[in-house]
Design an enzyme around this catalytic site. Structure first.
Site, PDB file in Angstrom:
ATOM      1  CE  LYS A 319     -26.868  59.047  17.029  1.00 15.24           C
ATOM      2  NZ  LYS A 319     -26.950  58.234  15.814  1.00 15.24           N
ATOM      3  CB  THR A 321     -23.674  50.725  21.652  1.00 11.36           C
ATOM      4  OG1 THR A 321     -24.651  50.150  20.786  1.00 11.36           O
ATOM      5  CG2 THR A 321     -22.931  49.609  22.343  1.00 11.36           C
ATOM      6  NE  ARG A 343     -33.964  59.093  19.059  1.00 16.10           N
ATOM      7  CZ  ARG A 343     -33.767  58.974  17.757  1.00 16.10           C
ATOM      8  NH1 ARG A 343     -34.671  59.433  16.914  1.00 16.10           N
ATOM      9  NH2 ARG A 343     -32.687  58.405  17.274  1.00 16.10           N
ATOM     10  CE  LYS A 354     -31.219  52.483  13.739  1.00 18.00           C
ATOM     11  NZ  LYS A 354     -31.447  52.196  15.139  1.00 18.00           N
ATOM     12  CB  ALA A 573     -33.916  61.361  13.811  1.00 20.52           C
ATOM     13  CG  PHE A 604     -30.332  60.336  11.697  1.00 24.68           C
ATOM     14  CD1 PHE A 604     -30.247  58.952  11.620  1.00 24.68           C
ATOM     15  CD2 PHE A 604     -31.542  60.924  11.363  1.00 24.68           C
ATOM     16  CE1 PHE A 604     -31.321  58.173  11.208  1.00 24.68           C
ATOM     17  CE2 PHE A 604     -32.620  60.153  10.948  1.00 24.68           C
ATOM     18  CZ  PHE A 604     -32.510  58.771  10.877  1.00 24.68           C
ATOM     19  CG  PHE A 692     -16.971  47.817  14.731  1.00 29.20           C
ATOM     20  CD1 PHE A 692     -17.573  48.350  15.850  1.00 29.20           C
ATOM     21  CD2 PHE A 692     -17.565  48.053  13.501  1.00 29.20           C
ATOM     22  CE1 PHE A 692     -18.754  49.091  15.770  1.00 29.20           C
ATOM     23  CE2 PHE A 692     -18.744  48.782  13.399  1.00 29.20           C
ATOM     24  CZ  PHE A 692     -19.337  49.306  14.531  1.00 29.20           C
ATOM     25  CD1 TRP A 721     -21.777  45.661  20.734  1.00 29.27           C
ATOM     26  CD2 TRP A 721     -19.968  44.377  20.415  1.00 29.27           C
ATOM     27  NE1 TRP A 721     -22.174  44.542  20.012  1.00 29.27           N
ATOM     28  CE2 TRP A 721     -21.083  43.753  19.810  1.00 29.27           C
ATOM     29  CE3 TRP A 721     -18.724  43.765  20.343  1.00 29.27           C
ATOM     30  CZ2 TRP A 721     -20.980  42.531  19.132  1.00 29.27           C
ATOM     31  CZ3 TRP A 721     -18.615  42.550  19.679  1.00 29.27           C
ATOM     32  CH2 TRP A 721     -19.740  41.942  19.075  1.00 29.27           C
TER      33      TRP A 721
END
Length: 868
Positions: A319, A321, A343, A354, A573, A604, A692, A721
């Protein structure tokens, strides 16, 4: 002349101020004063009235050219010489000379003009203006030997300084037009020895002076108008940074380091921030002051875009990205003002599993090390404020347990220098208790006891200490074991810092005053009669506000392509609402202007982050969203279609790296459900498929087709990306088109409904549950909060993000389940009730091999290694 300037300014409706410096002021003192005026947004013009011997290029060029109403700076003179007079300020005296000659009927074309005794900017401006009118100009000083012959040849003579007595008037030929502008506006000295009448061509210095004063005021009005225009919506003159994507795509930190960010003060100026509206932290980040909201209060807001997602895998679906890729596309490739609002990441995931949250690949915030580590210290401020309040709670219990009413009162309201008085926060507590007294000596014993004792019930304390590190061994602790605490021990716990209610307060506040009120309203426990105890009761509100006074200002950074980003607040979150701050969004919406876009992110999946964004954040802010961008990946859809479990740190199974149309088709049920959730709120949905390298064309086309069939306004594959904003241009066009439709936004529920009904509405309408099931403890808490007057707050569900249900392993779209509510808690300062669905951990733990194994510092270059 000062009086003339004052009268003309008043007539034009302007305020004029005369700043007097001591006569002995040196160059540095004059420049310091000029620099202060440069940065004062209330001042639109500055005229220097200093003695000739104080003039220097350094002083003149200290003026901001846009405030130089006398046209003395090199930039203004340079624009005049180049022929760009419409873009600069021209010397009012020089303009007055030209206008008076023309109004006297003098044709300047072909005339020989002699400028005598002028110097510096006045001489340059006069020569330039006469030459543009076709005149031939000569300059001379009074002591030049050839002065007499030059005067004889001149058709027009301009006296730029007082005539010496030894120069006879007879040198000037009868019929020559003579202008005396020898009143030195800058020094304030009057000319002397000027002829009163010499020929019909004489224009006295009084005429020139008055017209020059009027033209100076005209320049000031032009400056003010220009400033007003700049405050209105304009396309930013943003210098975007070029990308040179590599294949294969390097690591995030290598990409970040390969790009040199713009200096943050340059970025701030490009997007319309004034110098006194930012506080710079290093070279690449700054805080933005809230005064900007007052300055731009009449500016129309831009379009408001929320990036949410489908139910993610434990790896996340990108999200952040997508958010960065979208704003890079809008601003760097479509020339549309846009802001990303993200955030601030917790240190916990950064060093845990993460990793950071700066985006990824060629769509990220830079410098990513600064983004992920400390930033400007906001989380540290929250930690300090949170733990101060925690210490105040236990300290108060200890002192109340070990002192009499009188001793407690005497320490709370001590005698200082023979005077005893209540502090402001103590007066507020007296008022709350209904005690209308201000003299500490007049309280009765009963009032003293009522005032001094909070009677906190330790079993009801909900306020925990926090730490911004994953530390599972602090999930349950015992405090107060030292002998000095006199047996006041109890079980407690630590939460991760971003789970603090103070973080949620920061994210939802809209001003310093509002934040202080929210901090004071925070309920930390109940007293022994069941009434809520707040931070205000403990007397700590002012201190908390002091600790948070800088954290309230959003942090300005930039993307890889040099477009602006606000990084501000990072509420958990799960137990909080998981969105960046209201203030960052509000400021960004003003800065982008009516045709611009602000893209913000929800934590999320749409069932958690988006639902809370709409029902909690939008209620607090009053802002209306225009579009939802729903992020999906083929990887996550395959998991929802029945693919094997995905675990962070474990290589993906072949189902995720090879084409499997059936798994994708089966998993699109989750995407369809999340689109339906967004439609409950009346907001158009654009699906962004984060592509991807293992995704195939057939898989991509299938997802986009099924998303449109499910009601999405559009569905677009995104390649940011691997190539940056260029890879999200199609998404940017889709978002612009969707935002042009009228928003039909609506809340899911009325806050006046009973707490249970609001929980049931979310469970059934959003998650798809058959019903809810309350534990006895949850029902008891609901009854208590309702009795305490908190029943009309919105609901912030705390549940797993890995499933629409409460069971993380239930993928796709679970049906006919009963949602268990194990507990209900309240964040009264933030302004929501949060039911716990199952067991929720507020302190993550470190894995067997945390990220910190790879993080190191090169002690020679001071570069961080292994952060990503």
């Amino acid at each position: 002349m000062q009086e003339v300037n004052q009268n003309l300014a008043e007539e034009a409706g302007l305020n004029i101020a005369h700043i007097c410096l001591p006569p002995e002021s040196g160059e540095d003192e004059i420049i310091d004063e000029i620099l202060k005026i440069n940065e004062d947004t209330r001042v639109h013009g500055l005229a220097l009235q200093i003695s000739e011997n104080s003039f220097s290029n350094k002083i003149l060029n200290a003026l901001k050219p846009e405030k130089d109403v006398d046209g003395v700076t090199d930039i203004n003179l340079g624009k005049l010489v180049r022929g760009d007079a419409h873009e600069c300020f021209v010397s009012p005296v020089a303009r007055a000379v030209i206008e008076l000659l023309e109004k006297s009927g003098v044709n300047l074309d072909g005339k020989k003009v002699l400028i005598v005794g002028a110097h510096g900017s006045l001489e340059a401006a006069l020569q330039c203006l006469f030459q543009k009118k076709g005149s031939m100009t000569m300059s001379s000083q009074w002591k030049t030997p050839q002065l007499q012959s030059k005067l004889h040849k001149a058709d027009i003579v301009v006296l730029g300084s007082p005539k010496p007595e030894e120069i006879p008037l007879s040198w000037i030929q009868p019929g020559t037009a003579v202008l005396n502008c020898s009143h030195d506006f800058l020094s304030g000295k009057l000319g002397w020895g000027s002829p009163s009448v010499h020929s019909s061509g004489l224009i006295t210095e009084g005429d020139v002076s008055l017209l020059a004063a009027a033209l100076r005021i005209q320049n000031l009005v032009s400056s003010g108008r220009r400033w007003l225009r700049e405050q209105q919506y304009t396309r930013w003159r943003l210098h975007c940074l070029k990308l040179q994507p590599l294949s294969p795509v390097p690591s995030d930190i290598e990409i970040s380091r390969a790009q040199t960010p713009k200096a943050v003060d340059v970025l701030a100026k490009e997007i319309g921030l004034l110098a006194d509206e930012i506080e710079i932290y290093g070279k690449s980040k700054a805080k933005v002051r809230l005064s900007l909201l007052e300055r731009l209060k009449d500016q129309a807001d831009g379009k408001y875009v929320l990036v949410a997602g489908i139910t993610p895998t434990p790896l996340g679906e990108g999200k952040s990205t997508v958010t960065i890729g979208l704003v890079q596309a809008l601003t760097a490739h479509l020339n549309v003002n846009s802001f990303a609002c993200l955030r601030q990441p917790s240190q916990g995931p950064t060093f845990g599993v993460k990793g950071g949250a700066a985006g990824g690949g060629y769509a990220q915030v830079i410098p990513m090390e600064e983004f992920n580590l400390h930033l400007t210290g906001d989380i540290h401020a929250i930690t300090a404020a949170n733990n101060l309040l925690a210490a105040a709670i236990d300290t108060r219990i200890l002192h109340e347990n070990t002192q009499t009413d009188k001793a407690l009162y005497n320490r709370l309201v001590p005698l200082v220098n023979g005077v005893r008085e209540f502090s402001q926060i103590q007066l507020a507590r007296l008022k709350k208790l209904g005690i209308n007294k201000t003299d500490p000596g007049t309280l009765t014993e009963e009032e003293i006891s009522k005032f001094a004792r909070l009677n906190i019930d330790p079993a009801t304390i909900t306020w925990q200490r926090v730490l911004d590190t994953n530390d599972r061994f602090l999930r349950k602790i015992t405090i107060g074991q030292a002998n000095t605490e006199k047996g006041c021990s109890r079980q407690a716990q630590f939460d991760i810092a971003v789970a603090s209610e103070i973080m949620a307060v920061l994210a939802l506040t809209d001003s310093l005053t509002d934040m202080k009120e929210r901090l004071g309203r925070m309920v930390v426990a109940s007293d022994k009669s069941g009434q809520p105890i707040t931070a205000e009761d403990l007397g700590v509100t002012g201190a908390l506000t002091v600790l948070m006074k800088d954290a309230i200002k959003p942090n300005l950074m930039q993307t890889l392509e040099g477009t602006p980003v606000f990084v501000h607040a990072g509420p958990f979150a799960n137990i909080a609402h998981g969105n960046s701050s209201v203030l960052a969004d509000k400021i960004a919406l003003k800065l982008v202007g009516e045709e611009g876009f602000v893209v913000t992110e929800a934590g999320f999946g749409a069932d958690i982050g988006m639902e809370k964004f709409f029902n909690i954040k939008c209620r607090a802010s009053g802002l209306v969203p225009n579009v939802v961008v729903l992020v999906a990946t083929v990887r996550a859809l395959k998991m929802h279609g029945g693919g094997p479990s995905v675990t962070a740190g474990v290589p993906l199974k072949r189902e995720y790296t090879e084409e499997n149309i059936q798994l994708v088709a089966d998993g699109c049920c989750n995407l369809q459900k999340q689109i339906q959730i967004a439609q409950l709120f009346g907001v158009p949905v654009v699906v962004a498929l984060n592509v991807f390298k293992t995704d195939t064309r057939a898989e991509i086309d299938l997802v986009c087709e099924l998303a449109k069939r499910a009601g999405a306004f559009d569905a677009v594959p995104c390649y940011h990306w691997s190539i940056g904003g260029k890879g999200s241009v199609d998404l940017a066009w889709a978002v612009r088109e969707a935002a042009s439709k009228r928003s039909r936004f609506q809340f899911l529920y009325d806050v006046q409904l009973p707490i249970v009904e609001k929980i049931r509405t979310i469970a059934q309408a959003v998650y798809g549950a058959k019903d809810i099931e309350l534990s006895p403890e949850a029902q008891s808490k609901i009854d208590r909060y309702t009795q305490q007057g908190f029943g009309n707050l919105p609901i912030c569900m705390a549940k797993t993000h890995l499933s629409l249900s409460h069971e993380p392993d239930k993928k796709g779209v679970p049906r006919d389940f009963i949602l268990p509510i194990s507990d209900v808690r309240a964040s009264i300062g933030a302004g929501f009730i949060y039911p716990l669905v199952g067991m929720m951990s507020t302190m993550p733990g470190l894995p067997t091999r945390p990220c910190f194994y790879d993080i190191d510092l090169d002690t020679e270059t001071e570069q961080v290694k292994g952060l990503f």
